[in-house]
Design an enzyme around this catalytic site. Structure first.
Site, short mmCIF file in Angstrom:
data_model
loop_
_atom_site.label_atom_id
_atom_site.label_comp_id
_atom_site.label_asym_id
_atom_site.label_seq_id
_atom_site.Cartn_x
_atom_site.Cartn_y
_atom_site.Cartn_z
N HIS A 86 54.81 58.87 62.46
CA HIS A 86 53.97 57.97 61.68
C HIS A 86 54.25 58.05 60.18
CE1 HIS A 86 51.97 57.45 65.44
NE2 HIS A 86 50.91 56.83 64.96
N TYR A 283 31.88 28.65 25.19
CA TYR A 283 31.37 29.48 26.27
C TYR A 283 31.90 30.92 26.22
CZ TYR A 283 29.77 25.21 28.66
OH TYR A 283 29.15 24.04 28.99
N ARG A 286 29.45 32.43 23.87
CA ARG A 286 28.03 32.23 24.18
C ARG A 286 27.66 32.77 25.56
NH1 ARG A 286 25.89 26.46 25.46
NH2 ARG A 286 27.81 25.92 24.38
#
Length: 515
Positions: A86, A283, A286
């Protein structure tokens, strides 16, 4: 100052402890009360082997080979073969910070006493951690279900004295590192290999790595955003507590409070309270509490999920007491869907923190919006100033949009369709580092741009908090008076972001972000 010692209490780790381990390696020990539970679980496995009944992962094959009964004299070989077969990871090796988290969480999970491993296994993991022997774990090769099998197999190789490890940043043979640290390689008993490699610890460690970086980015983005607000002579009226209370979003309310404190007592703000013809700011100035507050909330949600997962038992099968008997129950706790979802939401936050920061850079270099010199430099034309620094920020913000595509919506069947739905949590968490570095550069560029804007407003000063941030930056990067080799300045500012220095300059404001 040396890192603090940590006594691990299985199932009760805190985010503060996980952050400390992520930051630095201190001595680790396991709470004494955990050992009787661990030994009882290991004894249950020995009893099952002695009884001879088939039990998945103990004396059978794995995955689609679960019906294959393994003779008792081959159980040790079965576990060793499991690890060797693995260990198929690829790509760059995981960092020491991530490896420490993996080891810590694997120790904590196994020590809860549902996995059937001997105390020797846990003590060996602790010995590796304390000796600074970090397993060489390739980053790629897990689909985030049936556990992080490949990367955790590479972790387990170090315990066997196979392959390479990293000590003090240098690669060396695991066998040599164990010998130098007087740690004996382990021989895995029944179930132990499977318990070590089943689990979500790699996905979770990568996601925690992303979480802790996201927290720093959020803080830095708020500080740089507040500095940009003053550089652009924006208004702090949108941070009024009443605006946010009537909406009720908790992150937004908390963020607005921090913004109010960040810009409080700014002489720049006082200079345009009267007679400013602008009615509303864009934006990106703000709506900072709305955007960053939403990021705050989803970062907090991810933190809660990941803390649960860090303390969880996620291997398979599990051993439970049923009266006087121990029973083996197969389930699917190795499926990392919660981690994948947490990582995907962190990706959204990291991308948005960078996206709104890039918009503020664009505002600051645009003289028609900011009122500052074009591209934030004297003699524009002869000097290009921040023109191409903004292009870099735009490129990284755009790249993050692609990287933010959710990993959790993908799945691919494995193991001959036995493992037919997977989480992709390991990728979802792994890509957070690239995104975080991208956003750190964007915020770094904004920090430089905003500081430049503040300098153009002299002799007026910004708020005390932001003046301190400005001074910290100017110790590393001087005012941009004319074009110069700019990349080192950006790297210096990025470093401040990644190390959490901006929020550290504003002591006490961000404690609520670190439960």
């Amino acid at each position: 100052m040396k890192p603090n010692a940590l006594t691990l209490k299985p199932g009760a780790m805190t985010l503060t402890e996980l952050r400390a381990v992520w930051t630095a390696a201190g001595p680790l020990s396991l709470a004494a009360e955990a050992y009787p539970v661990i030994e009882a679980s290991a004894a249950a496995v020995r009893a099952i082997v002695a009884k001879g009944d088939a039990a998945y992962g103990i004396n059978t094959g794995f995955g689609l080979l679960a019906k294959t009964r393994i003779p008792d004299d081959k159980l040790e070989q079965l576990q060793r073969n499991l690890i060797l077969s693995h260990s198929v990871g690829t790509g760059e090796l995981l960092s020491d910070a991530v490896c420490r988290l993996i080891l810590l969480m694997k120790i904590g999970s196994l020590a809860r006493g549902y996995s059937g491993v001997r105390p020797l296994i846990i003590d060996t993991l602790i010995a590796l951690y304390n000796a600074g022997i970090m397993p060489a774990i390739p980053a790629k090769g897990s689909v985030g279900a049936s556990g992080d099998l490949a990367p955790l197999s590479h972790m387990t190789l170090a315990m066997l004295g196979v392959g390479e490890v990293r000590v003090n940043g240098e690669l060396m043979q695991a066998a040599d590192a164990l010998k130098a640290a007087n740690i004996a390689p382990v021989v895995l008993a029944a179930k132990e290999g499977l318990a070590l490699i089943n689990g979500t610890q790699v996905s979770t460690a990568l996601a925690l790595h992303g979480l802790f970086m996201a927290e720093r980015l959020l803080e830095a983005g708020m500080v740089s955003g507040a500095l940009s607000l003053d550089a652009a002579k924006g208004s702090d009226s949108p941070f009024d507590a009443r605006v946010h209370e009537v909406r009720g979003q908790p992150g937004q309310i908390a963020a607005a409070s921090i913004y109010r404190q960040l810009v409080s007592n700014s002489a720049i703000r006082a200079s345009h309270l009267v007679g400013d013809e602008r009615v509303q700011d864009p934006y990106c100035l703000r709506c900072q509490p709305q955007v960053m507050g939403a990021c705050w909330d989803i970062i907090g949600n991810a933190a809660r999920t990941l803390l649960i997962e860090a303390n969880a038992v996620t291997d398979n099968p599990l051993l439970f007491k049923d009266g006087e008997l121990s029973v083996v129950v197969s389930g699917g706790n190795f499926h990392a869907e919660p981690v994948a979802f947490a990582a995907d939401t962190l990706a959204l936050a990291i991308a948005e923190i960078g996206a709104i920061s890039e918009r503020r850079i664009a505002l600051l270099i645009d003289a028609t919006l900011s009122g500052l010199p074009p591209f934030l430099v004297r003699e524009p034309g002869v000097n290009s100033g921040f023109m191409i620094a903004h292009v870099t920020a735009a490129a990284l913000a755009s790249e993050n949009k692609s990287l933010a595509h959710p990993g959790s919506v993908d799945s691919i069947p494995t193991s001959a369709n036995q493992e037919d739905h997977v989480s992709m949590a390991t990728y979802a968490a792994r890509r957070l580092e690239d995104m975080a570095h991208n956003t750190a550069v964007i915020i770094g560029i904004e920090l430089l741009a905003a500081a430049q804007g503040i300098d153009f407003h002299r002799p007026l000063k910004t708020s005390p908090h932001l003046e301190h941030v400005h001074a910290q930056l100017r110790q590393k990067v001087p005012f941009f008076d004319a074009d110069r080799f700019f990349a080192p300045d950006i790297e210096a500012a990025k470093g401040m972001v990644m190390r959490g220095e901006l929020s550290a300059s504003c002591k006490g404001l961000f404690t609520a972000l670190h439960p």
